[in-house]
Scaffold this active site. Sequence first.
Site, PDB file in Angstrom:
ATOM      1  N   CYS A  95      -0.092   3.437  -8.982  1.00  0.00           N
ATOM      2  CA  CYS A  95      -0.400   3.154 -10.385  1.00  0.00           C
ATOM      3  C   CYS A  95      -1.294   4.236 -11.004  1.00  0.00           C
ATOM      4  O   CYS A  95      -2.116   4.847 -10.311  1.00  0.00           O
ATOM      5  CB  CYS A  95      -1.117   1.826 -10.508  1.00  0.00           C
ATOM      6  SG  CYS A  95      -0.154   0.463  -9.880  1.00  0.00           S
ATOM      7  N   ARG A  99       2.739  10.671  -9.259  1.00  0.00           N
ATOM      8  CA  ARG A  99       2.126   9.765  -8.283  1.00  0.00           C
ATOM      9  C   ARG A  99       3.084   8.675  -7.812  1.00  0.00           C
ATOM     10  O   ARG A  99       2.830   8.017  -6.820  1.00  0.00           O
ATOM     11  CB  ARG A  99       0.884   9.099  -8.899  1.00  0.00           C
ATOM     12  CG  ARG A  99      -0.182  10.085  -9.321  1.00  0.00           C
ATOM     13  CD  ARG A  99      -1.251   9.410 -10.134  1.00  0.00           C
ATOM     14  NE  ARG A  99      -1.997   8.473  -9.333  1.00  0.00           N
ATOM     15  CZ  ARG A  99      -3.077   8.789  -8.611  1.00  0.00           C
ATOM     16  NH1 ARG A  99      -3.516  10.026  -8.630  1.00  0.00           N
ATOM     17  NH2 ARG A  99      -3.698   7.900  -7.916  1.00  0.00           N
ATOM     18  N   TRP A 153       3.167   0.836 -10.028  1.00  0.00           N
ATOM     19  CA  TRP A 153       3.926   0.883  -8.772  1.00  0.00           C
ATOM     20  C   TRP A 153       3.822  -0.528  -8.198  1.00  0.00           C
ATOM     21  O   TRP A 153       2.748  -0.960  -7.782  1.00  0.00           O
ATOM     22  CB  TRP A 153       3.290   1.922  -7.843  1.00  0.00           C
ATOM     23  CG  TRP A 153       4.096   2.258  -6.638  1.00  0.00           C
ATOM     24  CD1 TRP A 153       5.093   3.198  -6.552  1.00  0.00           C
ATOM     25  CD2 TRP A 153       3.951   1.710  -5.315  1.00  0.00           C
ATOM     26  NE1 TRP A 153       5.574   3.250  -5.265  1.00  0.00           N
ATOM     27  CE2 TRP A 153       4.902   2.350  -4.492  1.00  0.00           C
ATOM     28  CE3 TRP A 153       3.133   0.734  -4.753  1.00  0.00           C
ATOM     29  CZ2 TRP A 153       5.049   2.060  -3.144  1.00  0.00           C
ATOM     30  CZ3 TRP A 153       3.270   0.435  -3.407  1.00  0.00           C
ATOM     31  CH2 TRP A 153       4.223   1.099  -2.618  1.00  0.00           C
ATOM     32  N   ASN A 195      -5.545  -0.644 -12.011  1.00  0.00           N
ATOM     33  CA  ASN A 195      -5.105  -0.044 -10.743  1.00  0.00           C
ATOM     34  C   ASN A 195      -5.841  -0.757  -9.621  1.00  0.00           C
ATOM     35  O   ASN A 195      -7.035  -1.032  -9.753  1.00  0.00           O
ATOM     36  CB  ASN A 195      -5.490   1.442 -10.663  1.00  0.00           C
ATOM     37  CG  ASN A 195      -4.591   2.315 -11.494  1.00  0.00           C
ATOM     38  OD1 ASN A 195      -3.674   1.831 -12.143  1.00  0.00           O
ATOM     39  ND2 ASN A 195      -4.867   3.608 -11.473  1.00  0.00           N
ATOM     40  N   GLY A 196      -5.155  -0.992  -8.509  1.00  0.00           N
ATOM     41  CA  GLY A 196      -5.810  -1.635  -7.369  1.00  0.00           C
ATOM     42  C   GLY A 196      -5.142  -2.959  -7.051  1.00  0.00           C
ATOM     43  O   GLY A 196      -4.072  -3.277  -7.594  1.00  0.00           O
ATOM     44  N   GLU A 243       6.889  16.338  11.887  1.00  0.00           N
ATOM     45  CA  GLU A 243       6.707  16.593  10.456  1.00  0.00           C
ATOM     46  C   GLU A 243       8.065  16.925   9.804  1.00  0.00           C
ATOM     47  O   GLU A 243       8.343  16.509   8.681  1.00  0.00           O
ATOM     48  CB  GLU A 243       5.683  17.725  10.269  1.00  0.00           C
ATOM     49  CG  GLU A 243       5.470  18.218   8.858  1.00  0.00           C
ATOM     50  CD  GLU A 243       4.988  17.158   7.859  1.00  0.00           C
ATOM     51  OE1 GLU A 243       4.642  16.040   8.265  1.00  0.00           O
ATOM     52  OE2 GLU A 243       5.005  17.462   6.655  1.00  0.00           O
ATOM     53  N   LYS A 296       9.789  14.861   6.769  1.00  0.00           N
ATOM     54  CA  LYS A 296      10.191  15.523   5.521  1.00  0.00           C
ATOM     55  C   LYS A 296      11.638  15.177   5.173  1.00  0.00           C
ATOM     56  O   LYS A 296      11.956  14.831   4.051  1.00  0.00           O
ATOM     57  CB  LYS A 296      10.064  17.016   5.724  1.00  0.00           C
ATOM     58  CG  LYS A 296       9.312  17.899   4.891  1.00  0.00           C
ATOM     59  CD  LYS A 296       7.989  17.733   4.286  1.00  0.00           C
ATOM     60  CE  LYS A 296       7.284  16.447   4.248  1.00  0.00           C
ATOM     61  NZ  LYS A 296       5.847  16.576   4.251  1.00  0.00           N
ATOM     62  N   GLU A 347      12.154  11.392   4.325  1.00  0.00           N
ATOM     63  CA  GLU A 347      11.415  11.006   3.126  1.00  0.00           C
ATOM     64  C   GLU A 347      12.160  11.335   1.827  1.00  0.00           C
ATOM     65  O   GLU A 347      12.141  10.552   0.887  1.00  0.00           O
ATOM     66  CB  GLU A 347      10.068  11.737   3.201  1.00  0.00           C
ATOM     67  CG  GLU A 347       9.274  11.871   1.959  1.00  0.00           C
ATOM     68  CD  GLU A 347       7.881  12.465   2.202  1.00  0.00           C
ATOM     69  OE1 GLU A 347       7.770  13.471   2.923  1.00  0.00           O
ATOM     70  OE2 GLU A 347       6.923  11.918   1.638  1.00  0.00           O
ATOM     71  N   HIS A 398      14.384   9.995  28.946  1.00  0.00           N
ATOM     72  CA  HIS A 398      13.779   8.687  29.196  1.00  0.00           C
ATOM     73  C   HIS A 398      14.228   7.636  28.190  1.00  0.00           C
ATOM     74  O   HIS A 398      13.580   6.600  28.053  1.00  0.00           O
ATOM     75  CB  HIS A 398      12.250   8.813  29.222  1.00  0.00           C
ATOM     76  CG  HIS A 398      11.780   9.755  30.291  1.00  0.00           C
ATOM     77  ND1 HIS A 398      11.807   9.442  31.616  1.00  0.00           N
ATOM     78  CD2 HIS A 398      11.348  11.040  30.208  1.00  0.00           C
ATOM     79  CE1 HIS A 398      11.378  10.480  32.332  1.00  0.00           C
ATOM     80  NE2 HIS A 398      11.088  11.463  31.486  1.00  0.00           N
ATOM     81  N   LYS A 439       2.946   9.483  -4.354  1.00  0.00           N
ATOM     82  CA  LYS A 439       2.194  10.655  -3.907  1.00  0.00           C
ATOM     83  C   LYS A 439       0.837  10.273  -3.348  1.00  0.00           C
ATOM     84  O   LYS A 439       0.369  10.834  -2.372  1.00  0.00           O
ATOM     85  CB  LYS A 439       2.018  11.627  -5.084  1.00  0.00           C
ATOM     86  CG  LYS A 439       1.267  12.893  -4.749  1.00  0.00           C
ATOM     87  CD  LYS A 439       2.080  13.769  -3.813  1.00  0.00           C
ATOM     88  CE  LYS A 439       1.370  15.016  -3.384  1.00  0.00           C
ATOM     89  NZ  LYS A 439       2.003  15.596  -2.176  1.00  0.00           N
TER      90      LYS A 439
HETATM   91  O1  M6R Z   1      -2.989  12.329   0.296  1.00  0.00           O
HETATM   92  P1  M6R Z   1      -2.864  12.154   1.775  1.00  0.00           P
HETATM   93  O2  M6R Z   1      -2.769  13.448   2.505  1.00  0.00           O
HETATM   94  O3  M6R Z   1      -3.937  11.276   2.359  1.00  0.00           O
HETATM   95  O4  M6R Z   1      -1.490  11.404   1.988  1.00  0.00           O
HETATM   96  C1  M6R Z   1      -1.091  10.944   3.248  1.00  0.00           C
HETATM   97  C2  M6R Z   1       0.367  10.601   3.275  1.00  0.00           C
HETATM   98  O5  M6R Z   1       0.643   9.556   2.397  1.00  0.00           O
HETATM   99  C3  M6R Z   1       1.242  11.806   2.914  1.00  0.00           C
HETATM  100  O6  M6R Z   1       0.972  12.903   3.701  1.00  0.00           O
HETATM  101  C4  M6R Z   1       2.736  11.441   3.047  1.00  0.00           C
HETATM  102  O7  M6R Z   1       3.050  11.239   4.372  1.00  0.00           O
HETATM  103  C5  M6R Z   1       3.568  12.556   2.418  1.00  0.00           C
HETATM  104  N1  M6R Z   1       4.338  12.030   1.344  1.00  0.00           N
HETATM  105  C6  M6R Z   1       4.488  13.220   3.353  1.00  0.00           C
HETATM  106  O8  M6R Z   1       5.212  14.246   2.763  1.00  0.00           O
END
Ligand code: M6R
Length: 568
Positions: free
Chosen positions: A2, A27, A74, A100-101, A449, A453, A456, A472, A563
């Site tokens: 949000c 965001r 959100w 927000n929250g 990672e 990526k 995601e 395994h 984000k």
């Molecule tokens: O802002 P932050 O680095 O704390 O965010 C952590 C994760 O939410 C963030 O890295 C998320 O995994 C990414 N969208 C990955 O690309």
Amino acid sequence: MCGIFGYIGKNNAKEKLIEGLENLEYRGYDSSGVAIVQNGQVHIVKKAGKVCVLKDELMDSDINGNCGIAHTRWATHGLPTQLNAHPHTDSKNTLCLVHNGIIENYLELKSEYNLTTKTQSDTEIIAELISKIDEKKNLDKIKKACNLLKGSYALAVIFKDEPETIYLAKKESPIMVALGNDGVYISSDANAFKKYANNFYILKNNEFAKISNNNIEFYNKNKKINKKTNNIEKTFSFENKNKYLMQDEIMQTPDALKETALYFDNFKNIKHYFDNVDKIYLIGCGTAYHSCLLGKKYLEFLNVPIFTEIASEFRYSKIKPSKNSLCIFVSQSGETADTIACVKKCKCKTLAITNVPNSSITFNCKKTILMKAGWERAVASTKAYCCQLLVFYLIKCLLKNEKPKWKQLVSSCRKYLKKNNIKDISKKVLNFEKIMFIGRQEDYVTAMESSLKLKEISYINCIACPSGELKHGTLALVDENTLVILISTKHSLHNKNLLSKQEIEARMGCCFVASNIADSKIELPNLSSDLLPILSILPFQLLACEVCISKGYNPDKPRNLSKSVTVE
Ligand code: M6R
């Protein structure tokens, strides 16, 4: 997640509010809305979906005024519908607010105060509570209502009987105020102020603000207070050259690394913070957690126990770091709720590695190392990840009194991105049902990672597995529909890795090797073993982006994700 934006000043609020919401779009959200005061009347417009839908309706309307609040939602409580979008009003229509929250006790409050609501949102309860409170001053009504709330909130409220004033309240969720040339701006994200002001005020927990045209007053629970301003960071602006932010942000990595390395000079006194430390905890979420895993490799020479922890797990673990522990929190945004909860839990030395000055994590940690990756807006973290790894590398060099080779890193990164020949590979990836990334040691972290990526933003079901673990269990998944990307950057382990390739191919799986060593399908940057882990992710960031775009998706705004994950 949000976002809140507000404006009160000389200009037309609707343009300001839409521009503000557009700046918060990165965001992640699923509906939006505004409340604008026109001739003493509050007009609310809300829409499910993108801000552009709200913009079209608002710009075509006759609503005009100089004061308003706006929100991107959100969904947490209730579907992402127009009804559940903010602003929310009370049943008597005496006020409207954006929030927000999360209000954790909203159901208890609803029954205790016998409140009726028309939406599924926890926010509406706040509006009802404020309006029920019998106090003369609107500020006192808000204060009293906030006393009853459990959870987190940043609130912006407009009362019908005081329509040219915006009230703010804050607990755990960020909210800030900036005085610009043409009025006062409110935002939950300082990035949204950049165009309008040079400095801003940050509300702390249990603080309130009363804002009218060009006048800002701050209060705590008991009295009026004075606050100092913070500077808005404007130093590094990176141009947008591509269709998508993620493409731009990957291409900005060399400059982000350079700026981060130069700025690290300001944090050299951090060296002493490592004195007498008997345990180190590295804590983060998602990509930031992967940085912690590689951070551990950089710090292992210290010969103290190092634990890497996923923040959402660690906050509930029985382990409490001892007094002589050092907890390092990695967070691009500095606002991740789970990571903040861990900071609060750790009563020892705390160090933040973050990209956002004045973020909640920086306020809660005793020390901060600030990166200079520039604003990262695409949901998938790219340049910030490389900068987080660079910071760990620079800490290692500092503690070992070694001269860091960051210039070499930057030039290699620049060269590599210029060449970028991942397009062909990305076309091939589309032919497979299942994708796996495998590797050993640092390469296994890169595999994790890379897999994050790709899933995601392209929604492909992919996993990461340590090469040695295949046999395994995971090898059972391999068939002719499987592509395994084997990352291999260590000479000493290369032959072992090639054995994994054979095992995969013997099961009719396809295996592409990504390496800096021999002829390989995916070429990695040619760098020494201490620098390479910082950049070995590059081809897979590019790959994820390409695959996503060729599937017709927008890499900047993947479904269901946000984000900045400011709620649990
Ligand atoms: O802002 P932050 O680095 O704390 O965010 C952590 C994760 O939410 C963030 O890295 C998320 O995994 C990414 N969208 C990955 O690309």
